[in-house]
Scaffold this motif. Structure first.
Motif, PDB file in Angstrom:
ATOM      1  N   HIS A  56       0.853  -1.183   0.000  1.00 35.17           N
ATOM      2  CA  HIS A  56       0.000   0.000   0.000  1.00 35.17           C
ATOM      3  C   HIS A  56       0.892   1.237   0.000  1.00 35.17           C
ATOM      4  O   HIS A  56       2.028   1.208   0.485  1.00 35.17           O
ATOM      5  N   THR A  57       0.333   2.321  -0.538  1.00 29.06           N
ATOM      6  CA  THR A  57       1.147   3.542  -0.626  1.00 29.06           C
ATOM      7  C   THR A  57       0.535   4.703   0.157  1.00 29.06           C
ATOM      8  O   THR A  57       1.102   5.794   0.182  1.00 29.06           O
ATOM      9  N   ALA A  58      -0.615   4.477   0.787  1.00 29.58           N
ATOM     10  CA  ALA A  58      -1.216   5.503   1.647  1.00 29.58           C
ATOM     11  C   ALA A  58      -2.242   4.829   2.553  1.00 29.58           C
ATOM     12  O   ALA A  58      -2.754   3.744   2.238  1.00 29.58           O
ATOM     13  N   VAL A  59      -2.538   5.478   3.692  1.00 32.66           N
ATOM     14  CA  VAL A  59      -3.524   4.960   4.645  1.00 32.66           C
ATOM     15  C   VAL A  59      -4.547   6.049   4.950  1.00 32.66           C
ATOM     16  O   VAL A  59      -4.187   7.204   5.201  1.00 32.66           O
ATOM     17  N   VAL A  60      -5.822   5.659   4.904  1.00 32.10           N
ATOM     18  CA  VAL A  60      -6.922   6.538   5.311  1.00 32.10           C
ATOM     19  C   VAL A  60      -7.657   5.856   6.459  1.00 32.10           C
ATOM     20  O   VAL A  60      -7.980   4.674   6.370  1.00 32.10           O
ATOM     21  N   ASN A  61      -7.903   6.577   7.549  1.00 29.28           N
ATOM     22  CA  ASN A  61      -8.768   6.070   8.621  1.00 29.28           C
ATOM     23  C   ASN A  61     -10.117   6.751   8.477  1.00 29.28           C
ATOM     24  O   ASN A  61     -10.206   7.984   8.510  1.00 29.28           O
ATOM     25  N   ALA A  62     -11.157   5.935   8.279  1.00 31.93           N
ATOM     26  CA  ALA A  62     -12.501   6.475   8.049  1.00 31.93           C
ATOM     27  C   ALA A  62     -13.474   5.888   9.055  1.00 31.93           C
ATOM     28  O   ALA A  62     -13.317   4.746   9.487  1.00 31.93           O
ATOM     29  N   THR A 204     -20.855   7.120   3.173  1.00 34.94           N
ATOM     30  CA  THR A 204     -21.038   6.631   1.800  1.00 34.94           C
ATOM     31  C   THR A 204     -20.931   7.788   0.801  1.00 34.94           C
ATOM     32  O   THR A 204     -20.307   7.652  -0.260  1.00 34.94           O
ATOM     33  N   ALA A 205     -21.517   8.929   1.166  1.00 35.39           N
ATOM     34  CA  ALA A 205     -21.467  10.093   0.262  1.00 35.39           C
ATOM     35  C   ALA A 205     -20.042  10.627   0.106  1.00 35.39           C
ATOM     36  O   ALA A 205     -19.695  11.177  -0.945  1.00 35.39           O
ATOM     37  N   ALA A 206     -19.230  10.459   1.160  1.00 39.22           N
ATOM     38  CA  ALA A 206     -17.846  10.958   1.102  1.00 39.22           C
ATOM     39  C   ALA A 206     -16.899   9.984   0.402  1.00 39.22           C
ATOM     40  O   ALA A 206     -15.794  10.370   0.000  1.00 39.22           O
ATOM     41  N   ALA A 207     -17.343   8.729   0.262  1.00 42.02           N
ATOM     42  CA  ALA A 207     -16.438   7.694  -0.246  1.00 42.02           C
ATOM     43  C   ALA A 207     -15.857   7.983  -1.637  1.00 42.02           C
ATOM     44  O   ALA A 207     -14.681   7.684  -1.886  1.00 42.02           O
ATOM     45  N   PRO A 208     -16.632   8.568  -2.572  1.00 43.89           N
ATOM     46  CA  PRO A 208     -16.028   8.839  -3.887  1.00 43.89           C
ATOM     47  C   PRO A 208     -14.778   9.724  -3.800  1.00 43.89           C
ATOM     48  O   PRO A 208     -13.845   9.556  -4.599  1.00 43.89           O
ATOM     49  N   ALA A 209     -14.761  10.626  -2.845  1.00 47.06           N
ATOM     50  CA  ALA A 209     -13.573  11.483  -2.687  1.00 47.06           C
ATOM     51  C   ALA A 209     -12.374  10.650  -2.217  1.00 47.06           C
ATOM     52  O   ALA A 209     -11.224  10.958  -2.551  1.00 47.06           O
ATOM     53  N   VAL A 210     -12.644   9.606  -1.439  1.00 46.77           N
ATOM     54  CA  VAL A 210     -11.573   8.698  -1.026  1.00 46.77           C
ATOM     55  C   VAL A 210     -11.117   7.876  -2.236  1.00 46.77           C
ATOM     56  O   VAL A 210      -9.915   7.705  -2.486  1.00 46.77           O
ATOM     57  N   GLY A 211     -12.091   7.392  -3.003  1.00 52.37           N
ATOM     58  CA  GLY A 211     -11.753   6.633  -4.207  1.00 52.37           C
ATOM     59  C   GLY A 211     -10.908   7.444  -5.181  1.00 52.37           C
ATOM     60  O   GLY A 211      -9.988   6.918  -5.820  1.00 52.37           O
ATOM     61  N   ALA A 212     -11.204   8.745  -5.254  1.00 53.82           N
ATOM     62  CA  ALA A 212     -10.464   9.614  -6.183  1.00 53.82           C
ATOM     63  C   ALA A 212      -9.001   9.765  -5.789  1.00 53.82           C
ATOM     64  O   ALA A 212      -8.165  10.132  -6.623  1.00 53.82           O
ATOM     65  N   LEU A 213      -8.679   9.466  -4.527  1.00 57.59           N
ATOM     66  CA  LEU A 213      -7.283   9.571  -4.087  1.00 57.59           C
ATOM     67  C   LEU A 213      -6.393   8.581  -4.836  1.00 57.59           C
ATOM     68  O   LEU A 213      -5.191   8.813  -4.977  1.00 57.59           O
TER      69      LEU A 213
END
Ligand SMILES: O=C(O)c1cccc(C(=O)CC[C@H]2O[C@@H](n3cnc4c(=O)[nH]cnc43)[C@H](O)[C@@H]2O)c1
Length: 217
Positions: A56-62, A204-213
């Motif tokens: 992995h190259t980055a970590v997000v805690n959600a 769920t609404a915020a997830a696309p912004a995470v996907g865009a990362l």
């Protein structure tokens, strides 16, 4: 970019996955509640991916979080400019001593990676951006809310995993950012009033912004 998204519980992981396009190459895992579970679960997944030759190259805690009243309302999305070990330290007659005060070498604050932070801000323009506290006990009285704000006056939200996941990412040399949606106001405990459904929908609404990362780096 191969992003590891860690949540505390399966409902949070499911909420993130529900908002992602199927084509997005991103791993979402529920690793348990609290900073210890978050650190151990994140570190293990990073190590296994590295050993398999697919690091992995980055970590997000959600996940969901409590919001400080007047700063992050129920249903709001919060991006962590920093993740803070808010109750890790020592008591003294003069007050709470943080990790920084104690000088152990482990910093109290992990700052979000600037590129991840900027990308999330771009994708979530209505989000509150600020300090997210990591606590090991959910704050449940006016007195402890006031004490926490006296200690960290810039805090906007509290949850229980960010600092742990951030520490695991830092140990692996990886960029990190925390993303939360607010399920409850911080203060006297009224568990029946937690709006977990609204917070999970916001996740769920915020997830696309995470996907865009995945494309951003
Ligand atoms: O009961 C459920 O259906 C349910 C669904 C999703 C998540 C939960 C959790 O209880 C997750 C625990 C998680 O919540 C964070 N959290 C939320 N509010 C606060 C707070 O005011 N103070 C600290 N933490 C909070 C925390 O990160 C926990 O891991 C239940």
């Amino acid at each position: 970019m191969s992003i590891l998204v860690v949540t505390a519980v399966a409902a949070e992981a499911d909420a993130v996955v529900a908002g992602l396009p199927t084509s997005v190459g991103l791993t979402v895992a529920a690793v348990g509640v609290g900073p210890v579970a978050a650190a151990a679960g994140t570190a293990r997944r990073l190590a296994l991916a590295e050993a398999a030759g697919r690091p992995h190259t980055a970590v997000v805690n959600a996940g969901i979080a409590g919001g400080f009243v007047g700063r992050a309302a129920v249903g709001a999305t919060v991006i962590g400019a920093s993740s803070v070990a808010a109750d890790l330290g020592a008591e003294s007659e003069e007050g709470f001593l943080s990790l920084d005060d104690l000088g152990f070498g482990t910093p109290t604050v992990v700052t979000a990676d600037p590129a991840l932070l900027a990308a999330l801000r771009g994708g979530l323009p209505d989000a509150v951006v600020g300090e997210i506290l990591t606590v090991t006990t959910v704050t449940g009285t006016d007195a402890s809310t006031a004490a926490l704000l006296a200690r960290r006056p810039e805090a906007v939200a509290e949850a229980m995993e960010g600092f742990g996941a951030a520490h695991a990412a830092a140990e692996a040399g990886l960029p990190f950012v925390e993303l939360r949606t607010i399920s409850n106001p911080i203060g006297p405990r009224h568990r029946d009033g937690w709006q977990i459904g609204a917070a999970l929908s916001a996740l769920t609404a915020a997830a696309p912004a995470v996907g865009a990362l995945t494309a951003a780096r």
